[in-house]
Design a protein around this motif. Structure first.
Motif, PDB file in Angstrom:
ATOM      1  N   GLY A  20     -41.192  -7.451  61.025  1.00  0.00           N
ATOM      2  CA  GLY A  20     -42.202  -6.786  61.833  1.00  0.00           C
ATOM      3  C   GLY A  20     -42.049  -6.983  63.318  1.00  0.00           C
ATOM      4  O   GLY A  20     -42.885  -6.531  64.103  1.00  0.00           O
ATOM      5  N   GLY A  21     -40.987  -7.649  63.737  1.00  0.00           N
ATOM      6  CA  GLY A  21     -40.738  -7.825  65.162  1.00  0.00           C
ATOM      7  C   GLY A  21     -40.057  -6.620  65.773  1.00  0.00           C
ATOM      8  O   GLY A  21     -39.734  -5.642  65.083  1.00  0.00           O
ATOM      9  N   LYS A  22     -39.843  -6.686  67.055  1.00  0.00           N
ATOM     10  CA  LYS A  22     -39.158  -5.617  67.785  1.00  0.00           C
ATOM     11  C   LYS A  22     -38.138  -6.256  68.713  1.00  0.00           C
ATOM     12  O   LYS A  22     -38.365  -7.355  69.221  1.00  0.00           O
ATOM     13  N   ALA A  23     -37.028  -5.580  68.926  1.00  0.00           N
ATOM     14  CA  ALA A  23     -35.978  -6.164  69.755  1.00  0.00           C
ATOM     15  C   ALA A  23     -35.203  -5.084  70.484  1.00  0.00           C
ATOM     16  O   ALA A  23     -34.745  -4.116  69.870  1.00  0.00           O
ATOM     17  N   ASN A  24     -35.079  -5.269  71.778  1.00  0.00           N
ATOM     18  CA  ASN A  24     -34.236  -4.410  72.607  1.00  0.00           C
ATOM     19  C   ASN A  24     -32.987  -5.174  73.027  1.00  0.00           C
ATOM     20  O   ASN A  24     -32.437  -4.957  74.102  1.00  0.00           O
ATOM     21  N   VAL A  25     -32.555  -6.106  72.188  1.00  0.00           N
ATOM     22  CA  VAL A  25     -31.421  -6.959  72.515  1.00  0.00           C
ATOM     23  C   VAL A  25     -30.474  -7.080  71.328  1.00  0.00           C
ATOM     24  O   VAL A  25     -30.830  -6.806  70.188  1.00  0.00           O
ATOM     25  N   GLU A  26     -29.271  -7.516  71.661  1.00  0.00           N
ATOM     26  CA  GLU A  26     -28.288  -7.901  70.665  1.00  0.00           C
ATOM     27  C   GLU A  26     -27.608  -9.169  71.168  1.00  0.00           C
ATOM     28  O   GLU A  26     -27.678  -9.479  72.354  1.00  0.00           O
ATOM     29  N   VAL A  27     -26.986  -9.901  70.264  1.00  0.00           N
ATOM     30  CA  VAL A  27     -26.313 -11.154  70.615  1.00  0.00           C
ATOM     31  C   VAL A  27     -24.830 -10.878  70.785  1.00  0.00           C
ATOM     32  O   VAL A  27     -24.183 -10.337  69.893  1.00  0.00           O
ATOM     33  N   ARG A  28     -24.303 -11.240  71.976  1.00  0.00           N
ATOM     34  CA  ARG A  28     -22.886 -11.035  72.274  1.00  0.00           C
ATOM     35  C   ARG A  28     -22.350 -12.233  73.025  1.00  0.00           C
ATOM     36  O   ARG A  28     -23.099 -13.128  73.406  1.00  0.00           O
ATOM     37  N   ARG A  29     -21.062 -12.229  73.258  1.00  0.00           N
ATOM     38  CA  ARG A  29     -20.420 -13.271  74.064  1.00  0.00           C
ATOM     39  C   ARG A  29     -19.883 -12.669  75.352  1.00  0.00           C
ATOM     40  O   ARG A  29     -19.420 -11.527  75.368  1.00  0.00           O
ATOM     41  N   ASN A  30     -19.948 -13.461  76.426  1.00  0.00           N
ATOM     42  CA  ASN A  30     -19.400 -12.979  77.685  1.00  0.00           C
ATOM     43  C   ASN A  30     -17.905 -13.264  77.751  1.00  0.00           C
ATOM     44  O   ASN A  30     -17.308 -13.744  76.769  1.00  0.00           O
ATOM     45  N   ALA A  31     -17.287 -12.980  78.895  1.00  0.00           N
ATOM     46  CA  ALA A  31     -15.845 -13.141  79.032  1.00  0.00           C
ATOM     47  C   ALA A  31     -15.402 -14.590  78.835  1.00  0.00           C
ATOM     48  O   ALA A  31     -14.267 -14.854  78.438  1.00  0.00           O
ATOM     49  N   ALA A  32     -16.286 -15.534  79.107  1.00  0.00           N
ATOM     50  CA  ALA A  32     -15.961 -16.953  78.937  1.00  0.00           C
ATOM     51  C   ALA A  32     -16.213 -17.437  77.520  1.00  0.00           C
ATOM     52  O   ALA A  32     -15.993 -18.614  77.212  1.00  0.00           O
ATOM     53  N   GLY A  33     -16.686 -16.540  76.642  1.00  0.00           N
ATOM     54  CA  GLY A  33     -16.933 -16.919  75.264  1.00  0.00           C
ATOM     55  C   GLY A  33     -18.304 -17.518  75.018  1.00  0.00           C
ATOM     56  O   GLY A  33     -18.577 -18.031  73.931  1.00  0.00           O
ATOM     57  N   VAL A  34     -19.170 -17.458  76.034  1.00  0.00           N
ATOM     58  CA  VAL A  34     -20.517 -18.016  75.896  1.00  0.00           C
ATOM     59  C   VAL A  34     -21.437 -16.984  75.273  1.00  0.00           C
ATOM     60  O   VAL A  34     -21.492 -15.825  75.715  1.00  0.00           O
ATOM     61  N   ARG A  35     -22.166 -17.396  74.250  1.00  0.00           N
ATOM     62  CA  ARG A  35     -23.048 -16.488  73.546  1.00  0.00           C
ATOM     63  C   ARG A  35     -24.354 -16.306  74.308  1.00  0.00           C
ATOM     64  O   ARG A  35     -24.879 -17.247  74.915  1.00  0.00           O
ATOM     65  N   GLY A  36     -24.887 -15.087  74.294  1.00  0.00           N
ATOM     66  CA  GLY A  36     -26.138 -14.816  74.975  1.00  0.00           C
ATOM     67  C   GLY A  36     -26.774 -13.535  74.466  1.00  0.00           C
ATOM     68  O   GLY A  36     -26.251 -12.868  73.566  1.00  0.00           O
ATOM     69  N   LEU A  37     -27.923 -13.181  75.049  1.00  0.00           N
ATOM     70  CA  LEU A  37     -28.646 -11.963  74.696  1.00  0.00           C
ATOM     71  C   LEU A  37     -28.286 -10.853  75.683  1.00  0.00           C
ATOM     72  O   LEU A  37     -28.220 -11.092  76.894  1.00  0.00           O
ATOM     73  N   TYR A  38     -28.105  -9.656  75.165  1.00  0.00           N
ATOM     74  CA  TYR A  38     -27.768  -8.503  76.001  1.00  0.00           C
ATOM     75  C   TYR A  38     -28.656  -7.330  75.620  1.00  0.00           C
ATOM     76  O   TYR A  38     -28.947  -7.107  74.438  1.00  0.00           O
ATOM     77  N   ALA A  39     -29.088  -6.594  76.625  1.00  0.00           N
ATOM     78  CA  ALA A  39     -29.981  -5.456  76.388  1.00  0.00           C
ATOM     79  C   ALA A  39     -29.253  -4.375  75.595  1.00  0.00           C
ATOM     80  O   ALA A  39     -28.125  -4.002  75.931  1.00  0.00           O
ATOM     81  N   SER A  40     -29.901  -3.874  74.555  1.00  0.00           N
ATOM     82  CA  SER A  40     -29.319  -2.803  73.750  1.00  0.00           C
ATOM     83  C   SER A  40     -29.727  -1.433  74.267  1.00  0.00           C
ATOM     84  O   SER A  40     -29.244  -0.410  73.776  1.00  0.00           O
ATOM     85  N   ARG A  41     -30.614  -1.385  75.256  1.00  0.00           N
ATOM     86  CA  ARG A  41     -30.981  -0.140  75.930  1.00  0.00           C
ATOM     87  C   ARG A  41     -31.589  -0.504  77.274  1.00  0.00           C
ATOM     88  O   ARG A  41     -31.851  -1.671  77.565  1.00  0.00           O
ATOM     89  N   ASP A  42     -31.802   0.477  78.132  1.00  0.00           N
ATOM     90  CA  ASP A  42     -32.458   0.225  79.407  1.00  0.00           C
ATOM     91  C   ASP A  42     -33.888  -0.265  79.173  1.00  0.00           C
ATOM     92  O   ASP A  42     -34.611   0.280  78.326  1.00  0.00           O
ATOM     93  N   ILE A  43     -34.285  -1.283  79.944  1.00  0.00           N
ATOM     94  CA  ILE A  43     -35.638  -1.838  79.831  1.00  0.00           C
ATOM     95  C   ILE A  43     -36.248  -1.878  81.232  1.00  0.00           C
ATOM     96  O   ILE A  43     -35.676  -2.472  82.149  1.00  0.00           O
TER      97      ILE A  43
END
Length: 395
Positions: A57-80
């Motif tokens: 029942g939650g909502k999310a405008n994000v996905e989990v990805r890694r940056n160029a250094a291999g660090v995992r983080g949250l990234y917007a899946s659409r404009d917010i």
């Protein structure tokens, strides 16, 4: 022991984020099968975690990805847009570890779910970083402790290790709110200190507490946002009519942009010991003094999160006294450098190579910050002398 636990809890409470309340969003597009196969297991689990939040029942405008250094983080899946919800986590997905009465509660709450077959939080647990990618003061290798070069931090780390050792051995059973066998059942028979330290490192660097509920909460997705000083996104939680946990955008976020969160205005030694990151010195020029070198630091205080206020002397005597203190501190560190140069270089512990890199980088930041502050105070003295000389020449 009561005093030690009180000091620890006060420090952790000051470090914890203070939640204020729920977000809207669309599910990210499913990754192609080939990309899924190439992902690390914990990254596949992170995708499954997002799906679990949505199914709950939650909502999310994000996905989990890694940056160029291999660090995992949250990234917007659409404009917010600013003011919109980045995500919304329903209460059913939040792991409640209880109040602040016992330092071990978040650790035991997380261990309970790790050892519970078909746990409701299994998607959350699977998405946690593996031991090789997770560290803070709870699981810092013993051979690294002296690299902190601070009696205060060394004592803190060894105190945490001692408390976990006593928890494992049942020595805290008379006072602990939850006992290890109560949390994990028969798994306690084969529990190792390393596993307990790993769970403590995960929990202590992730839980959030604050108004209106003084509870230690572990919130999926929220703890995957990387720290950025001054990040404007804000937490909103437990607000009626929807009491879920939300992160609200404080500025426009474009699709594909990383979603940050500010863990607080921390000096680098605080950030490294509590979160396993460097957060202050690398973002300022010159580097910011470590907490243990700050003029407001009091090692006897229950909590030592000093504000980032520069020393502003009201008299030349105060300036000279602070200058003398800083020079003495830098001289102590230079002597440690001289002694270290005569010894073999510190060797990385397997799985903790990155931790060693950060500790050595912290040493560099500390010296650069002291040198910069000494230079600044020296310049203040020269400026005062020149001003005084000009005033006298005008008489």
């Amino acid at each position: 022991m009561t005093v030690v636990l009180s000091v620890l809890l006060v420090l952790l409470a000051r470090l914890a984020v203070l939640p204020l309340g729920v977000g809207a969003g669309a599910a990210p597009a499913p990754a192609p099968a080939a990309a899924t196969l190439s992902k690390r297991p914990e990254d596949v689990a992170a995708d499954e975690l997002v799906a679990w939040v949505l199914e709950s029942g939650g909502k999310a405008n994000v996905e989990v990805r890694r940056n160029a250094a291999g660090v995992r983080g949250l990234y917007a899946s659409r404009d917010i847009a600013a003011g919109q919800d980045i995500y919304s986590i329903p209460l059913s997905c939040i792991l409640n570890a209880g109040d602040m009465q016992d330092f071990s509660l978040p650790t035991l709450a997380l261990l309970r779910e790790m050892h519970t077959p078909c746990s409701r939080f299994s998607a959350y647990v699977r998405a946690m970083p593996p031991p090789a990618h997770q560290f803070n003061g709870c699981n810092l290798p013993l051979s690294y402790v002296s690299l902190l070069q601070s009696s205060y931090w060394e004592e803190q780390v060894m105190t945490w290790r001692s408390l976990l050792t006593r928890l494992l051995g049942g020595e805290l059973n008379d006072s602990a709110a939850v006992l290890l066998p109560e949390a994990v059942g028969r798994a306690a028979d084969n529990m190792t200190l390393a596993e307990l330290q790993y769970a403590c490192s995960l929990a202590s660097s992730r839980y959030i507490t604050g108004e209106p509920r003084q509870r230690m909460l572990l919130v999926p997705l929220f703890d995957m946002a990387n720290h950025r000083p001054g990040c404007p996104h804000a937490v909103r939680s437990f607000e009626r009519p929807d009491p879920s946990f939300r992160l609200v955008a404080g500025e426009r976020i474009r699709s594909g942009q990383e979603v940050c969160y500010s863990y607080g205005d921390m000096a680098d030694d605080v950030a490294l010991v509590h979160y396993g990151i460097l957060a202050g010195g690398r973002h300022t020029d010159p580097p910011r003094l470590l907490m243990v070198d700050h003029h407001l630091f009091d090692p006897a205080a229950g909590s030592n999160l000093v504000p980032p206020l520069p020393f502003e002397p009201t008299t030349d005597k105060e300036r000279r006294r602070e200058l003398k203190r800083l020079k003495a501190r830098l001289a102590e560190l230079r002597e440690l450098d001289r002694q270290a140069a005569a010894q073999p270089a510190p060797q990385p512990e397997p799985g903790y190579e990155h931790a060693l890199e950060l500790l050595l980088r912290l040493q560099v930041i500390r010296r650069e910050a002291l040198e910069a502050e000494i230079t600044r105070l020296g310049a203040l003295g020269k400026a005062a002398k020149m001003s005084k000389a000009r005033a006298q020449s005008e008489l």
